[in-house]
Design a protein around this motif. Sequence first.
Motif, PDB file in Angstrom:
ATOM      1  N   CYS A 102      26.114 -78.975  11.289  1.00  0.00           N
ATOM      2  CA  CYS A 102      25.265 -79.716  12.230  1.00  0.00           C
ATOM      3  C   CYS A 102      25.648 -81.197  12.245  1.00  0.00           C
ATOM      4  CB  CYS A 102      23.795 -79.569  11.850  1.00  0.00           C
ATOM      5  SG  CYS A 102      23.131 -77.896  12.050  1.00  0.00           S
ATOM      6  N   THR A 105      29.005 -81.735  13.940  1.00  0.00           N
ATOM      7  CA  THR A 105      28.878 -81.594  15.393  1.00  0.00           C
ATOM      8  C   THR A 105      28.287 -82.856  16.014  1.00  0.00           C
ATOM      9  OG1 THR A 105      28.597 -79.193  15.216  1.00  0.00           O
ATOM     10  CG2 THR A 105      27.819 -80.237  17.236  1.00  0.00           C
ATOM     11  N   SER A 106      27.245 -83.402  15.396  1.00  0.00           N
ATOM     12  CA  SER A 106      26.622 -84.612  15.941  1.00  0.00           C
ATOM     13  C   SER A 106      27.581 -85.796  15.883  1.00  0.00           C
ATOM     14  CB  SER A 106      25.338 -84.927  15.183  1.00  0.00           C
ATOM     15  OG  SER A 106      25.597 -85.292  13.846  1.00  0.00           O
ATOM     16  N   PHE A 124      22.746 -78.279  19.715  1.00  0.00           N
ATOM     17  CA  PHE A 124      21.735 -78.011  18.697  1.00  0.00           C
ATOM     18  C   PHE A 124      20.730 -76.965  19.154  1.00  0.00           C
ATOM     19  CE2 PHE A 124      23.656 -81.778  17.102  1.00  0.00           C
ATOM     20  CZ  PHE A 124      23.531 -81.674  15.732  1.00  0.00           C
ATOM     21  N   LEU A 127      22.556 -74.168  17.638  1.00  0.00           N
ATOM     22  CA  LEU A 127      22.620 -74.216  16.182  1.00  0.00           C
ATOM     23  C   LEU A 127      21.272 -73.902  15.537  1.00  0.00           C
ATOM     24  CD1 LEU A 127      24.824 -77.409  15.672  1.00  0.00           C
ATOM     25  CD2 LEU A 127      25.422 -75.104  14.922  1.00  0.00           C
ATOM     26  N   GLN A 128      20.198 -74.412  16.121  1.00  0.00           N
ATOM     27  CA  GLN A 128      18.885 -74.278  15.490  1.00  0.00           C
ATOM     28  C   GLN A 128      17.923 -73.392  16.263  1.00  0.00           C
ATOM     29  OE1 GLN A 128      18.027 -78.532  15.117  1.00  0.00           O
ATOM     30  NE2 GLN A 128      18.606 -78.468  12.964  1.00  0.00           N
ATOM     31  N   ASP A 182      28.887 -72.432  17.806  1.00  0.00           N
ATOM     32  CA  ASP A 182      27.550 -72.886  17.420  1.00  0.00           C
ATOM     33  C   ASP A 182      26.543 -71.741  17.454  1.00  0.00           C
ATOM     34  OD1 ASP A 182      28.527 -75.368  17.030  1.00  0.00           O
ATOM     35  OD2 ASP A 182      27.569 -76.311  18.738  1.00  0.00           O
TER      36      ASP A 182
END
Length: 300
Positions: A102, A105-106, A124, A127-128, A182
């Motif tokens: 994460c 990626t950011s 995200f 991802l989340q 992701d």
Amino acid sequence: MTRMFPALRARPGRELDIPGQITFAIGLVLVLYAAVEGPESGWTTLPVILSSGIGLCFLVGFAVVELGAKSPIFDLTLFRNRAFTVGSVVAVIGILAFLGACFATSMWLGPVQHQGPLRVAVPFLLLQGPAFRLIPVVSRLLHRVAPTWLLTSGFVLMSVGCLLCTRLDVTDAGLSAFVVPDLLIGVGFALCVSSVTAVALDSVPPQLAGMASATTNMLRDLSFALGPAVVGAVALSKAGTAFSSNLDGAGLPPDHLGAARGIAAEGGPIAVNSLPPGAPGSAAHDLALDALGSGFSNAF
């Protein structure tokens, strides 16, 4: 609650382990400070060296205190249980990998490619987002499928997703390349996050289930803290080495070469990558971008 679940009742004579709590809290805070501050200030700076050294001493002291404590906050004999030990190591590495992915990626989309906040937020969702949808499903599956199978499947998916991220092109500002990796990482994390605790609980006697659960949660939180620190250290160290080795042979004008070298010495290639066009050292922008792409690919 204790009438329904007698195994949860505290054992007679149980007392607060004040020395264990103090030594562990101080040691953990100092080690985490060193891990977070090291990539930013440098691993050889005095505060980082002192924090890591003193923190490790307190953690060693914690282990000594627990071995002789009448009512230890953490029974170190749990680690004689192979399944619990393996599960603990897996929890640290796996959760560290998720939050590290994460963070990478950011950083890739934000400080490296300079994309807007809304575009940074899109990956995200993959991802989340799966965790919010799948954790209730996984909780039901744990009654039918061995948690080790769910845990293994989750880590395989996360590994494949991170492996695909190593092939990302830092010059490509599109988001489509993030969709598959992701989503795999997000689904894998959803399978893992509940299974880690289930594996720990299945591997210890019922009277130690509370301690095992708390320890697993603590290790999971520790991994959340270490993920960005470890990934950032790997990525920026690799990027700095690549940028320095390529800078001299790049044929830049002398004024830009000197400025780029000085700025990189202070803020690394990520500072050079952020220079506005025309500023001294901005001619090294492409070198810095390539170095950062290599560094974060290495981190993935």
